[in-house]
Design an enzyme around this catalytic site. Structure first.
Site, short mmCIF file in Angstrom:
data_model
loop_
_atom_site.label_atom_id
_atom_site.label_comp_id
_atom_site.label_asym_id
_atom_site.label_seq_id
_atom_site.Cartn_x
_atom_site.Cartn_y
_atom_site.Cartn_z
N ASP A 1 0.83 -1.21 0.00
CA ASP A 1 0.00 0.00 0.00
C ASP A 1 0.86 1.24 0.00
O ASP A 1 1.80 1.35 0.80
CB ASP A 1 -0.84 0.03 1.29
CG ASP A 1 -2.29 -0.32 1.04
OD1 ASP A 1 -2.76 -0.18 -0.10
OD2 ASP A 1 -2.94 -0.75 2.02
N GLU B 1 -5.48 4.15 -3.40
CA GLU B 1 -6.93 4.21 -3.22
C GLU B 1 -7.55 5.27 -4.14
O GLU B 1 -6.94 6.31 -4.39
CB GLU B 1 -7.27 4.53 -1.76
CG GLU B 1 -6.84 3.42 -0.80
CD GLU B 1 -7.25 3.67 0.64
OE1 GLU B 1 -7.97 4.66 0.92
OE2 GLU B 1 -6.85 2.86 1.50
N GLU C 1 -13.88 -2.74 -1.67
CA GLU C 1 -14.09 -2.83 -0.21
C GLU C 1 -15.42 -2.21 0.19
O GLU C 1 -15.77 -1.09 -0.25
CB GLU C 1 -12.94 -2.12 0.54
CG GLU C 1 -13.15 -2.15 2.05
CD GLU C 1 -11.93 -1.77 2.88
OE1 GLU C 1 -10.85 -1.52 2.31
OE2 GLU C 1 -12.07 -1.74 4.12
O1 KIV Z 1 -4.73 -1.89 4.26
C1 KIV Z 1 -5.33 -2.95 4.05
O2 KIV Z 1 -5.25 -3.91 4.82
C2 KIV Z 1 -6.19 -3.02 2.89
C3 KIV Z 1 -7.13 -4.20 2.80
C4 KIV Z 1 -8.26 -3.99 3.69
C5 KIV Z 1 -7.55 -4.45 1.41
O3 KIV Z 1 -6.17 -2.16 2.07
#
Ligand code: KIV
Length: 335
Positions: free
Chosen positions: A132, A164, A231
């Site tokens: 991420d 995102e 999500e």
């Molecule tokens: O940060 C995370 O764990 C996520 C998942 C919920 C997909 O983005």
């Protein structure tokens, strides 16, 4: 039948990490624990597991094979998840909450994300490693966003970066993909927008919400994302998106019709505090197991039941005899 790697335990266990051999106490008993973990792999050698790539995910979608994804934040959990055959390991910014105890994902930094991604990378052999990009690392300047994305690949071993947002991120996603970095999209309930959404709320419940989600999904698909996380959206909308786009969809709180499913590691194992979301299924009760183990350890130490003599190292016979002689001599001199 699975064939396991031949292991010369005699040779391996003859040495301990201090470099001494055979007749000294072993730091680890033969066949388990510590230093041996680098030699003993739980993955059977005879079972061919192919590396999961962006294109193998597309194949899975084409062949209607469900894709599995779990979050991981450190070496040991990543290794266990990888060896369990999970397709995608996601270093989610949810680590802000699960690992660092923050209230939401907003405060985790790029350096913290890189630190955890590096650890996970060391544990992953077969799964696709997705990381991420944290809040603030891609929203303002596209040049800085590409630079930050490349840090995840170059410095931490990520194969895909996740950002995102839908339609409004399409141009940025094209730039990052142009820089040879695969991107995962994430739409619906996007935790980095918690303050804009006014809480963690299921998205796409009215017609305009459904239309926006469809536009977001199609924009990500056209921008060339490698996968997209859906999500916190109604099952019906996730099913429509999954049928509409070529990109594999990975759902979390988006029903069973996505191409794959993701869960947060701590939710899977009941290691999280507080009330779980509706979609969470607990596959183990590790939180309770940790409490039981920690309490048992505390009680044993308090009662001097740990460690036992068998769990202690001992002097070799000759040293013991020599020490006894020295001590006896000292006692004699004091008399
Ligand atoms: O940060 C995370 O764990 C996520 C998942 C919920 C997909 O983005």
């Amino acid at each position: 039948m699975a064939v396991y790697a031949p292991l010369d335990l005699g040779t391996v266990c003859g040495y301990n990490s201090l470099g001494s051999i055979q007749d000294v106490d072993r730091l680890y008993p033969p066949g388990c624990g510590g230093a041996l973990e680098d030699i003993v792999s739980l993955v059977p050698v005879g079972e061919l597991r192919r590396k999961i790539t962006v294109s193998s995910l597309r194949d899975k979608k084409l062949h209607h094979e469900p894709i599995t994804c779990l979050t991981a934040y450190d070496y040991s959990s990543a290794r266990l998840i990888d060896e369990a055959g999970i397709d995608i390991v996601l270093v989610g910014d949810s680590l802000a909450q699960t690992m660092l105890g923050h209230e939401n994902t907003l405060s985790v930094t790029i350096d913290e994300m890189l630190h955890h991604t590096r650890a996970v990378h060391r544990g992953v052999k077969h799964a696709l490693l997705v990381a991420d990009m944290p809040f603030g690392s891609y929203q303002s300047d596209p040049i800085e966003a590409v630079r930050n994305a490349s840090r995840f690949v170059k410095e931490a071993g990520a194969e895909v970066v996740k950002i995102e947002g839908g339609e409004k991120r399409a141009d940025l996603i094209r730039r990052i993909v142009d820089a040879e970095i695969p991107v995962a999209g994430h739409i619906g309930l996007t935790p980095q927008s918690v303050n804009v959404m006014g809480g963690y709320k299921v998205q796409g419940k009215n017609l305009s919400g459904v239309e926006q989600l469809m536009r977001d999904a199609v924009a990500l698909d056209r921008a060339g994302v490698a996968l997209m996380v859906l999500e916190g959206i109604p099952r019906e909308v996730a099913a429509m998106i999954t049928a509409e786009v070529e990109t594999p969809t990975i759902g979390i709180g988006a029903g069973p019709d996505c191409d794959g499913q993701v869960l947060v590691f701590h939710d899977l194992l009941n290691l999280s505090f507080g009330h779980p979301a509706k979609f969470v299924r607990r596959y183990a009760n590790v939180g309770a197991a940790i409490t039981v183990a920690a309490e048992a350890f505390r009680a044993d130490v308090a009662a001097r039941q740990y460690p036992s003599d068998e769990e202690s190292y001992h002097l070799p016979k000759e040293t013991r005899a020599a020490l006894d002689t020295v001590l006896e001599r000292k006692r004699a001199m004091r008399r």
